[in-house]
Design a protein around this motif. Structure first.
Motif, PDB file in Angstrom:
ATOM      1  N   CYS A   7     -18.156  22.204  43.971  1.00 34.40           N
ATOM      2  CA  CYS A   7     -18.161  22.129  42.314  1.00 34.40           C
ATOM      3  C   CYS A   7     -19.267  21.234  41.763  1.00 34.40           C
ATOM      4  O   CYS A   7     -20.279  20.643  42.347  1.00 34.40           O
ATOM      5  N   LYS A   8     -19.169  21.812  40.464  1.00 35.34           N
ATOM      6  CA  LYS A   8     -20.596  21.054  39.698  1.00 35.34           C
ATOM      7  C   LYS A   8     -20.029  19.900  39.215  1.00 35.34           C
ATOM      8  O   LYS A   8     -21.623  19.507  39.243  1.00 35.34           O
ATOM      9  N   TRP A   9     -19.458  19.441  38.954  1.00 38.84           N
ATOM     10  CA  TRP A   9     -19.418  17.536  38.503  1.00 38.84           C
ATOM     11  C   TRP A   9     -17.790  17.236  39.417  1.00 38.84           C
ATOM     12  O   TRP A   9     -16.927  18.478  38.999  1.00 38.84           O
ATOM     13  N   HIS A  10     -17.347  16.383  39.939  1.00 40.77           N
ATOM     14  CA  HIS A  10     -16.188  16.093  40.412  1.00 40.77           C
ATOM     15  C   HIS A  10     -15.997  14.682  39.820  1.00 40.77           C
ATOM     16  O   HIS A  10     -16.984  13.390  40.423  1.00 40.77           O
ATOM     17  N   PRO A  51     -14.520  26.306  33.401  1.00 37.88           N
ATOM     18  CA  PRO A  51     -15.050  25.236  33.145  1.00 37.88           C
ATOM     19  C   PRO A  51     -14.775  23.697  33.779  1.00 37.88           C
ATOM     20  O   PRO A  51     -15.826  22.914  34.042  1.00 37.88           O
ATOM     21  N   GLU A  73     -13.659  31.767  36.181  1.00 36.93           N
ATOM     22  CA  GLU A  73     -14.739  31.253  35.583  1.00 36.93           C
ATOM     23  C   GLU A  73     -13.960  30.467  34.375  1.00 36.93           C
ATOM     24  O   GLU A  73     -14.139  30.723  33.483  1.00 36.93           O
ATOM     25  N   LYS A 120     -19.795  12.568  30.039  1.00 37.53           N
ATOM     26  CA  LYS A 120     -20.096  14.480  29.917  1.00 37.53           C
ATOM     27  C   LYS A 120     -18.417  14.811  30.031  1.00 37.53           C
ATOM     28  O   LYS A 120     -18.425  15.719  29.879  1.00 37.53           O
ATOM     29  N   SER A 156     -18.919  26.422  41.543  1.00 35.51           N
ATOM     30  CA  SER A 156     -20.030  25.936  41.070  1.00 35.51           C
ATOM     31  C   SER A 156     -20.269  25.162  39.915  1.00 35.51           C
ATOM     32  O   SER A 156     -21.588  24.893  39.200  1.00 35.51           O
ATOM     33  N   HIS A 157     -20.138  26.455  39.091  1.00 35.74           N
ATOM     34  CA  HIS A 157     -20.306  25.757  36.939  1.00 35.74           C
ATOM     35  C   HIS A 157     -18.986  25.319  36.899  1.00 35.74           C
ATOM     36  O   HIS A 157     -18.296  25.084  35.415  1.00 35.74           O
ATOM     37  N   THR A 158     -17.953  24.680  37.341  1.00 28.12           N
ATOM     38  CA  THR A 158     -16.577  23.848  36.805  1.00 28.12           C
ATOM     39  C   THR A 158     -16.487  22.373  37.235  1.00 28.12           C
ATOM     40  O   THR A 158     -17.546  22.047  38.710  1.00 28.12           O
ATOM     41  N   ILE A 159     -16.711  21.578  36.296  1.00 26.36           N
ATOM     42  CA  ILE A 159     -16.041  20.496  36.408  1.00 26.36           C
ATOM     43  C   ILE A 159     -14.075  20.163  37.051  1.00 26.36           C
ATOM     44  O   ILE A 159     -13.815  21.045  36.334  1.00 26.36           O
TER      45      ILE A 159
END
Length: 403
Positions: free
Chosen positions: A202-205, A108, A106, A287, A176-179
């Motif tokens: 992914c959470k954000w790309h 960030p 996991e 962000k 799922s919780h990774t940028i």
């Protein structure tokens, strides 16, 4: 096995000099550790030959090995060992894919960078190394920065590199919780869409156009403009100020002489407009204020280890030879090299018997030190004065142990 022990002891006793003893023992052990039938070299020697070949040409590798071992290698043999070692790396990767997935990490933020390196192939062809690295950030190590948990993928085949990168991303990380932050030069196969496939789920790309390549594009297109204009355009890009950028481009256009220079300004204008979303600095995006900035030229620095070995001095490669060398360098860069040869050694060579281990343990065992009483000293009775000839002789014998 007792014969081997006897031979070792006999070799030590019969050697007149230290060098002669070492040479005879090396010869004996080279023969002993060549456990595989019809195999000229031990696994360790092949491993070291392949390692050496990643930093110098095959002829130089053969010369080094011949000087430091009792073997006689040709550069063709070195090439054969490199080719075989490259296949071992590929086989090891296939085995890793078949094993049960490890526990997901996991993280960030995960960074992905990709780039290509063009080099000379045989028959006037151009070959390319497709390279990707994945890491979780940077930390200071002295005056340099070290990538945290970096992993590298490379091949002369584009599909193989990206397939392995996708496998690693979704096996190593719970995205799922990774940028995910990607960085590329925008060349064919290194655009936003290609990295988006690796970051699926992914959470954000966020994607960034590599700063080094953007600055180089400005310098190439505006080679005729004064340095102040080029610097103004770079500052506008860094501040992501579209209005200021337009003014500086107009200034460059006013300095252009001839149709070619005008076309260069227009090409740069279209390039920056096309990539305007991706040239915005990461710390200015929503962000992403606390993420590490990707250093300019990070992609170029990443494949330096490949360019040092595979370019320059008129070197040219076959597809198979280049792929083998790329796999060797990548395995060493990922610190997987020992595991590759360890896996091969367990299957290709006969296991060492416990009886042989016990015998060698006895041979190498240090014998306990035996205490002794030292030198025995005596005296000679003269029954005369010390100045007499017999007295002087007795005194001399007593002082002999000091000399």
């Amino acid at each position: 096995m007792e014969t081997i022990v006897t031979e070792i002891i006999k070799t030590i006793k019969d050697s007149d000099t230290v060098i002669e003893r070492d040479m005879k023992l090396l010869t004996l052990f080279f023969e002993l550790f060549r456990l595989k039938p019809y195999q000229r070299f031990s696994a360790l020697l092949m491993k070291k030959v392949a390692e050496t070949a990643t930093s110098c040409v095959y002829r130089k590798t053969a010369d080094i090995v011949n000087r430091f071992t009792l073997t006689t290698l040709s550069h063709q043999t070195v090439k054969h060992i490199v080719m075989q070692s490259g296949k071992l790396c590929q086989e090891w990767q296939d085995i890793q894919r078949q094993e049960s997935p490890a526990e997901e990490t996991e993280a960030p933020v995960v960074y992905i960078e990709g780039d290509g390196l063009v080099f000379r192939g045989q028959h006037k062809k151009q070959l390319e190394i497709y390279w990707i690295q994945v890491y979780e950030g940077r930390e200071k190590e002295g005056k340099r920065a070290r990538l945290i948990h970096a992993y590298h993928m490379a091949s002369t085949e584009y599909e193989k590199t990206w397939e392995r990168a996708g496998w690693y991303m979704h096996r190593q990380y719970g995205l799922s919780h990774t940028i995910v932050i990607s960085n590329g030069d925008g060349g064919t196969g290194y655009g936003y869409e290609a990295f988006q496939e690796l970051a699926a789920g992914c959470k954000w790309h966020e994607h960034q156009r590599d700063v080094y390549h953007v600055h180089r594009k400005v310098k190439e297109r505006l080679h005729f403009a004064v340095p102040e204009v080029q610097e103004g355009i770079r500052q506008s890009i860094w501040k992501h100020d579209e209005t200021s950028l337009a003014l500086w481009l107009d200034t460059a256009e006013s300095e252009a002489e001839g149709n070619d220079e005008l076309q260069n300004v227009e090409r740069l204008r279209r390039y920056l407009k096309r990539n305007w979303t991706y040239v915005e600095p990461l710390n200015q995006r929503q962000k992403l204020e606390k993420v590490h900035l990707i250093q300019p030229g990070a992609c170029e620095a990443g494949h330096r280890i490949y360019s040092y070995r595979m370019k320059h001095q008129g070197r040219c490669w076959s597809q198979e030879g280049a792929e083998a060398m790329v796999q060797l360098i990548t395995a060493m860069k990922n610190e997987e090299w020992d595991a590759v040869y360890g896996q091969w050694g367990r299957t290709a060579y006969k296991p060492i018997s416990q009886r042989f281990k016990n015998i060698m343990r006895k041979v190498m065992k240090q014998f306990p030190m035996q205490p002794h009483k030292g030198v025995h000293q005596g005296s000679m009775g003269t029954h005369s004065s010390a100045s007499s000839p017999l007295g002087k002789l007795a005194k001399g014998l007593q002082m002999a142990h000091i000399l």
